[in-house]
Enzyme design. Structure first.
Site: not given
Ligand SMILES: Cc1cc2nc3c(=O)[nH]c(=O)nc-3n(C[C@H](O)[C@H](O)[C@H](O)COP(=O)(O)OP(=O)(O)OC[C@H]3O[C@@H](n4cnc5c(N)ncnc54)[C@H](O)[C@@H]3O)c2cc1C
Length: 498
Positions: A330, A332, A430, A473
């Site tokens: 990236q 950017h 990731h 990503n």
């Molecule tokens: C700075 C940053 C930049 C990023 N940039 C990119 C990008 O450009 N492209 C990309 O593909 N990805 C990127 N990501 C990663 C991306 O945000 C994640 O891959 C994605 O949000 C994952 O989604 P998820 O719902 O699987 O997990 P999460 O978003 O981690 O959500 C999991 C949820 O489960 C909850 N949880 C955990 N344990 C429990 C429990 N026991 N009981 C109840 N709730 C619980 C947590 O509080 C959380 O809200 C980035 C992340 C960050 C922080």
């Protein structure tokens, strides 16, 4: 839906960067990300303080203090020190960069979903994420950086616009709307069939006593108001707690297949920032493509030494994964937990380079839970990492770093303080593989429908489901896998048994 975090935005699950405040001042968003990332495994610090008053309490010689939030079982050398969880409604999607490229064929060889089907699912995921490549086409910097890299690197590298989950606002095109859970489930929070429990920890899932292949209930602790447990019974249970907390919850529920937490891969991340060369900046004046925008800017701001409008959108350029250069790039300007420019330089001439390298799949690279009964600050079994990079990973990382410095030198000079460097392990955020899908229960946790092997009504979602070594990503791929899983969930709900 039960979520351990709070609802931090009045719009359920919205991206915090959609605020004017952060789009006007992207450096400030670094603080939001820093605040959002709770580290997963931090080894106890050396607690000896040489200047502490002798009368003050200190631990026995050689001891490590057991401070809550620190992991006494973590060996620093195998830690993913910067790996973190975002506990809030909407998860990490409340701050993510929204980069959503399609994975290269080499990044999906182990996926059990047939190739043509996976391709369609990846397209559907892109639609839901509102992925586009043209939202920065009006930007001078974007066009300049893209064209410069296309000319310098040649057609084989495939330099293009970064596919982003973003929509430029039509009323006021200065601002954009970043994709998050709110833009996908836009009507969910007002649907009477949907209940969201916040600051509620899902502690355990319990097997159905009359059917060992089914989950019969979930134990949920209301962390804040009452500290009471509630027991929720459902037809289907979906665990989508992120790549570390999903296996954590399964482990705590005594669902511990051999593959749980294993085959973990995390990407290496090299980073630097450059200040564009004088030559490139001066070329803007003479480029007929930019003439109208430059003239207008200089008319309004005759004393500005730069020909770039103040509100010129950032560059958003991709150098995709290729077999010969197997890393995702990236080029950017965006906020992460690091890399704010501050008053050091005019931010209009600063460009960030982020290179993501894949990690080979190794069974022993893993996250374990609850060693020596350690708990995290949320009372769940503490996660401990055992992750190292192989010799091949190390070679690839060297080549990637060399490539980054070459690409950087095409564009500019290094911004002091942001010289080429490998970032701390885990910072890519990731992690994949910890609940990987596959056909063989010996080497995977769930099947191609994301259904946990051996269970009828238990599904997993998130980056942990990705079975491959990837450099791009992960979110779009996880969503593609989840879309197939969602169809299987519907089948269970429709079946008579449910
Ligand atoms: C700075 C940053 C930049 C990023 N940039 C990119 C990008 O450009 N492209 C990309 O593909 N990805 C990127 N990501 C990663 C991306 O945000 C994640 O891959 C994605 O949000 C994952 O989604 P998820 O719902 O699987 O997990 P999460 O978003 O981690 O959500 C999991 C949820 O489960 C909850 N949880 C955990 N344990 C429990 C429990 N026991 N009981 C109840 N709730 C619980 C947590 O509080 C959380 O809200 C980035 C992340 C960050 C922080």
């Amino acid at each position: 839906m039960a979520e351990i975090g709070a609802q931090n935005d009045p719009i359920v699950g919205a991206h915090h960067k959609n605020n004017v405040k952060y789009q006007r001042d992207i450096d400030q968003f670094v603080n939001v990300i820093k605040g959002a990332l709770q580290p997963i495994s931090v080894p106890p610090a050396d607690s000896y303080m040489s200047t502490l008053a002798p009368a003050a309490w200190s631990g026995p010689h050689g001891s490590k203090l057991l401070i809550p939030g620190y992991n006494p079982n973590q060996v620093p050398e195998t830690n993913l020190r910067s790996s973190a969880v975002t506990r809030t409604v909407g998860g990490m999607a409340t701050h993510w960069t929204c980069s959503s490229p399609k994975p290269h064929e080499e990044e999906r060889v182990l996926n059990p979903i047939p190739a043509a089907e996976l391709d369609q699912l990846l397209d559907r995921a892109a639609d839901l994420l509102k992925v586009k490549t043209d939202q920065y086409d009006t930007s001078i910097r974007h066009r300049l950086v893209k064209k410069t890299l296309q000319d310098a690197l040649g057609p084989d590298r495939g330099v293009d616009s970064l596919p982003l989950g973003v929509t430029r606002n039509t009323g006021n095109p200065e601002f954009v709307t970043w994709t998050a859970t709110d833009t996908i489930f836009d009507k969910w929070s007002s649907d009477p069939r949907f209940t969201l429990l916040t600051e509620s920890r899902v502690t355990e899932l319990h097997a159905d006593p009359s059917n060992t292949e089914a989950i019969g209930g979930a134990l949920i602790r209301d962390l804040k108001s009452t500290n009471d447990d509630i027991y929720v019974k459902a037809k289907v249970y979906i665990v989508a707690c992120g790549a570390v907390c999903t296996p954590q919850l399964l482990w705590n529920s005594n669902i511990r297949p051999d593959a749980l937490g294993r085959y973990l891969t995390e990407q290496s991340l090299s980073f630097c920032q450059i200040v564009l060369t004088k030559k490139l900046v001066e070329s803007i004046y003479n480029n007929p493509e930019f003439k109208e925008q430059v003239d207008e800017h200089l008319r309004k701001h005759p004393n500005d030494p730069l020909p770039i409008p103040y509100k010129d959108p950032e560059p958003q350029v991709l150098i995709p994964y290729k077999s010969a250069t197997p890393w995702h790039v990236q080029v950017h300007r965006d906020a992460f937990s690091y890399g704010d420019v501050g008053p050091k330089a005019d931010p209009r001439v600063v460009v960030d380079l982020r290179f993501f390298g894949k990690g080979e799949i190794v069974k022993e690279n893993r996250v374990t839970f609850g060693e020596n009964d350690a708990q995290d600050i949320y009372g769940m079994p503490q996660a401990t990492f055992y992750v190292t990079r192989t010799a091949d990973d190390a070679d690839r990382d060297q080549r990637m770093m060399q490539d980054m410095t070459t690409v950087a030198n095409v564009l500019g000079g290094f911004l002091p303080g942001s010289y080429p460097q490998f970032m701390e392990p885990g910072l890519a955020l990731h992690i994949t593989g910890t609940t990987r899908i596959g056909n063989d229960p010996a080497t995977s946790v769930a099947d191609a429908n994301s259904r946990v092997h051996g269970f009828q009504n238990l599904f997993v979602g998130g980056n942990g489901c990705i079975p491959d070594a990837t450099a791009c990503n992960p979110t779009r791929t996880s969503m593609a896998i989840a879309l197939k899983g969602a169809a299987a969930v519907l089948e269970v709900l429709k079946s008579k048994k449910a």
